[in-house]
Enzyme design. Structure first.
Site, PDB file in Angstrom:
ATOM      1  CB  CYS A 116      41.584  39.048   9.437  1.00 50.37           C
ATOM      2  SG  CYS A 116      43.136  38.976  10.357  1.00 50.37           S
ATOM      3  CG  HIS A 243      40.675  35.100   7.692  1.00 48.87           C
ATOM      4  ND1 HIS A 243      41.886  35.441   7.129  1.00 48.87           N
ATOM      5  CD2 HIS A 243      40.786  35.361   9.023  1.00 48.87           C
ATOM      6  CE1 HIS A 243      42.690  35.885   8.085  1.00 48.87           C
ATOM      7  NE2 HIS A 243      42.047  35.842   9.241  1.00 48.87           N
ATOM      8  CG  ASN A 273      45.605  35.326  10.348  1.00 50.86           C
ATOM      9  OD1 ASN A 273      45.428  35.898   9.274  1.00 50.86           O
ATOM     10  ND2 ASN A 273      44.867  35.558  11.415  1.00 50.86           N
TER      11      ASN A 273
HETATM   12  N1  COA Z   1      52.828  27.675  22.929  1.00 48.36           N
HETATM   13  C1  COA Z   1      52.555  27.085  24.099  1.00 48.36           C
HETATM   14  N2  COA Z   1      51.646  27.542  24.968  1.00 48.36           N
HETATM   15  C2  COA Z   1      50.961  28.629  24.624  1.00 48.36           C
HETATM   16  C3  COA Z   1      51.172  29.297  23.413  1.00 48.36           C
HETATM   17  C4  COA Z   1      52.146  28.783  22.545  1.00 48.36           C
HETATM   18  N3  COA Z   1      52.426  29.353  21.353  1.00 48.36           N
HETATM   19  N4  COA Z   1      50.344  30.359  23.345  1.00 48.36           N
HETATM   20  C5  COA Z   1      49.620  30.365  24.473  1.00 48.36           C
HETATM   21  N5  COA Z   1      49.997  29.326  25.254  1.00 48.36           N
HETATM   22  C6  COA Z   1      49.512  28.945  26.578  1.00 48.36           C
HETATM   23  C7  COA Z   1      48.935  30.123  27.336  1.00 48.36           C
HETATM   24  O1  COA Z   1      49.962  30.841  27.964  1.00 48.36           O
HETATM   25  C8  COA Z   1      48.044  29.430  28.326  1.00 48.36           C
HETATM   26  O2  COA Z   1      48.822  28.939  29.367  1.00 48.36           O
HETATM   27  P1  COA Z   1      48.280  28.983  30.876  1.00 48.36           P
HETATM   28  O3  COA Z   1      47.057  28.134  30.880  1.00 48.36           O
HETATM   29  O4  COA Z   1      49.431  28.430  31.643  1.00 48.36           O
HETATM   30  O5  COA Z   1      48.000  30.422  31.138  1.00 48.36           O
HETATM   31  C9  COA Z   1      47.521  28.227  27.538  1.00 48.36           C
HETATM   32  O6  COA Z   1      48.427  28.052  26.428  1.00 48.36           O
HETATM   33  C10 COA Z   1      46.123  28.409  27.022  1.00 48.36           C
HETATM   34  O7  COA Z   1      46.069  29.687  26.407  1.00 48.36           O
HETATM   35  P2  COA Z   1      44.801  30.134  25.618  1.00 48.36           P
HETATM   36  O8  COA Z   1      45.049  31.449  24.984  1.00 48.36           O
HETATM   37  O9  COA Z   1      43.587  30.009  26.467  1.00 48.36           O
HETATM   38  O10 COA Z   1      44.781  28.984  24.507  1.00 48.36           O
HETATM   39  P3  COA Z   1      43.690  28.609  23.459  1.00 48.36           P
HETATM   40  O11 COA Z   1      43.319  27.198  23.575  1.00 48.36           O
HETATM   41  O12 COA Z   1      42.569  29.618  23.426  1.00 48.36           O
HETATM   42  O13 COA Z   1      44.503  28.762  22.095  1.00 48.36           O
HETATM   43  C11 COA Z   1      44.734  30.335  20.294  1.00 48.36           C
HETATM   44  C12 COA Z   1      45.075  30.007  21.745  1.00 48.36           C
HETATM   45  C13 COA Z   1      45.279  31.722  19.993  1.00 48.36           C
HETATM   46  C14 COA Z   1      45.348  29.303  19.386  1.00 48.36           C
HETATM   47  C15 COA Z   1      43.190  30.321  20.123  1.00 48.36           C
HETATM   48  O14 COA Z   1      42.583  31.074  21.152  1.00 48.36           O
HETATM   49  C16 COA Z   1      42.764  30.875  18.811  1.00 48.36           C
HETATM   50  O15 COA Z   1      43.027  30.312  17.789  1.00 48.36           O
HETATM   51  N6  COA Z   1      42.012  31.989  18.817  1.00 48.36           N
HETATM   52  C17 COA Z   1      41.580  32.636  17.620  1.00 48.36           C
HETATM   53  C18 COA Z   1      42.688  33.530  17.166  1.00 48.36           C
HETATM   54  C19 COA Z   1      42.501  34.029  15.781  1.00 48.36           C
HETATM   55  O16 COA Z   1      42.038  33.329  14.924  1.00 48.36           O
HETATM   56  N7  COA Z   1      42.880  35.289  15.581  1.00 48.36           N
HETATM   57  C20 COA Z   1      42.872  35.920  14.351  1.00 48.36           C
HETATM   58  C21 COA Z   1      41.494  36.250  13.945  1.00 48.36           C
HETATM   59  S1  COA Z   1      41.544  37.145  12.493  1.00 48.36           S
END
Ligand code: COA
Length: 316
Positions: A116, A243, A273
């Site tokens: 990215c 980004h 993204n």
């Molecule tokens: N819909 C519903 N629930 C979801 C889900 C979705 N699409 N994706 C994950 N979950 C659930 C998980 O299974 C987890 O459930 P559990 O508690 O029962 O295990 C819960 O939501 C929390 O998951 P978690 O991964 O800890 O959530 P989060 O608050 O960290 O949000 C992201 C997830 C990916 C949105 C967040 O971590 C994020 O934005 N990270 C940065 C990613 C990024 O920018 N990547 C690219 C960089 S270039």
């Protein structure tokens, strides 16, 4: 005197198929909701490439738009640099394919892999090459078909990404253009964190929380570095073009820079993204709708797999 490299034109391309969050969930049978995706990421919809539509096709379309805006013919381009994590093939590079699609036979072409952060890396390399006199007019492109590397049963990743391409024309400054152009680029990488965002056996895997944790601190520090290197203050920034991974990260960076939301270019809500394509796609939108104007100081920043991260400052 060493000429600066000027962003003379921008262009974007998005595939025709648009899926909003509900349609995506229905199509792939995902246990998710529009509310969850919007609240955590700001994403409402994404564009997905048609079967057979390749990174090079999208890159060439974005490049044509950027050349048209710059008023420059493809025959004047002597470098094509494509940032992509989803190339058409290992080789020929996607950049060489773009060169052929545009009918360019002079100069050189190559790809850059920095996930990215790819566009910031590509801009940095092109800027250095223009200033060194190795080329005079470069197409710098980010193009991605992440839909081909997603696990469509993994709701934690597949809802976050989209396909598209963005391009800029970077050319050596001419007389009377002093002050314009890329001021500086700042690149970083730390391979110790390679496993928190990686493609394994062709499928993207991510520890979202870990990526999030690194994103805000590393972006904040590289932005400070870019400003300090130019003796500039946060208040000098006219536009932040970050980004487009997650609206919460984008908002945090806007707040950190003291910028009002209307000075931060956001496309993640409509594009999701698009990895290396996200910054040039956002740039293309904001220059075309008149937000970014001649003379504006624009800060670009991004982070991605590697980890890689970086920032660039340019005066339009
Ligand atoms: N819909 C519903 N629930 C979801 C889900 C979705 N699409 N994706 C994950 N979950 C659930 C998980 O299974 C987890 O459930 P559990 O508690 O029962 O295990 C819960 O939501 C929390 O998951 P978690 O991964 O800890 O959530 P989060 O608050 O960290 O949000 C992201 C997830 C990916 C949105 C967040 O971590 C994020 O934005 N990270 C940065 C990613 C990024 O920018 N990547 C690219 C960089 S270039």
């Amino acid at each position: 005197m060493i000429p600066r490299a000027i962003i003379a034109g921008t262009g974007g391309y998005l595939p025709e198929l648009v899926l909003d969050n509900d349609s995506l969930a229905a199509k792939y049978g995902l246990d998710t909701s529009d509310a969850w995706i919007r609240e955590r990421t700001g994403i409402r919809q994404r564009h997905l490439a048609a079967p057979g539509e390749k990174a090079s096709d999208m890159a060439a379309a974005a490049a044509r738009a950027a050349l048209a805006q710059a008023g420059i013919e493809a025959s004047s381009v002597d470098a094509v640099i494509v940032a992509t994590a989803t190339p058409d093939s290992v080789f020929p590079s996607t950049a060489v394919r773009v060169q052929a699609l545009l009918g360019i036979t002079q100069g050189f072409a190559f790809d850059i892999a920095a996930a990215c952060t790819g566009f910031v890396y590509a801009l940095s390399v092109a800027d250095a090459m223009v200033r060194a006199g190795q080329c005079r007019c470069a197409l710098v492109i980010g193009a991605e078909v992440f839909s081909r590397i997603l696990d469509w049963t993994d709701r934690g990743t597949c809802v976050l990404f989209g396909d598209g391409a963005g391009a800029v024309v970077l050319r050596a400054a001419e007389e009377g253009e002093a002050g314009r152009g890329v001021l500086s680029c700042h690149l970083h990488a730390d391979g110790r964190h390679g496993d928190i965002l990686q493609v394994e056996e062709g499928i993207l895997k991510m520890s979202g929380r870990e990526v999030f944790r690194h994103a805000v601190s590393k972006l904040a520090s590289v932005v400070d570095e870019a400003l300090a290197a130019n003796g500039l203050a946060k208040s000098d920034i006219a536009w932040l073009v970050p980004h487009q991974a997650n609206l919460r990260i984008i908002d945090a960076m806007g707040r950190k820079l003291g910028l009002p939301p209307e000075r931060v270019v956001v496309a993640v809500d409509r594009h999701a993204n698009t990895s290396a394509a996200s910054i040039p796609l956002a740039l293309a939108e904001a220059t075309r709708d008149g937000r970014i104007a001649r003379g504006d100081l624009v800060l670009m920043e991004g982070i991605g797999g590697g980890l890689t991260w970086g920032a660039a400052l340019a005066r339009f």
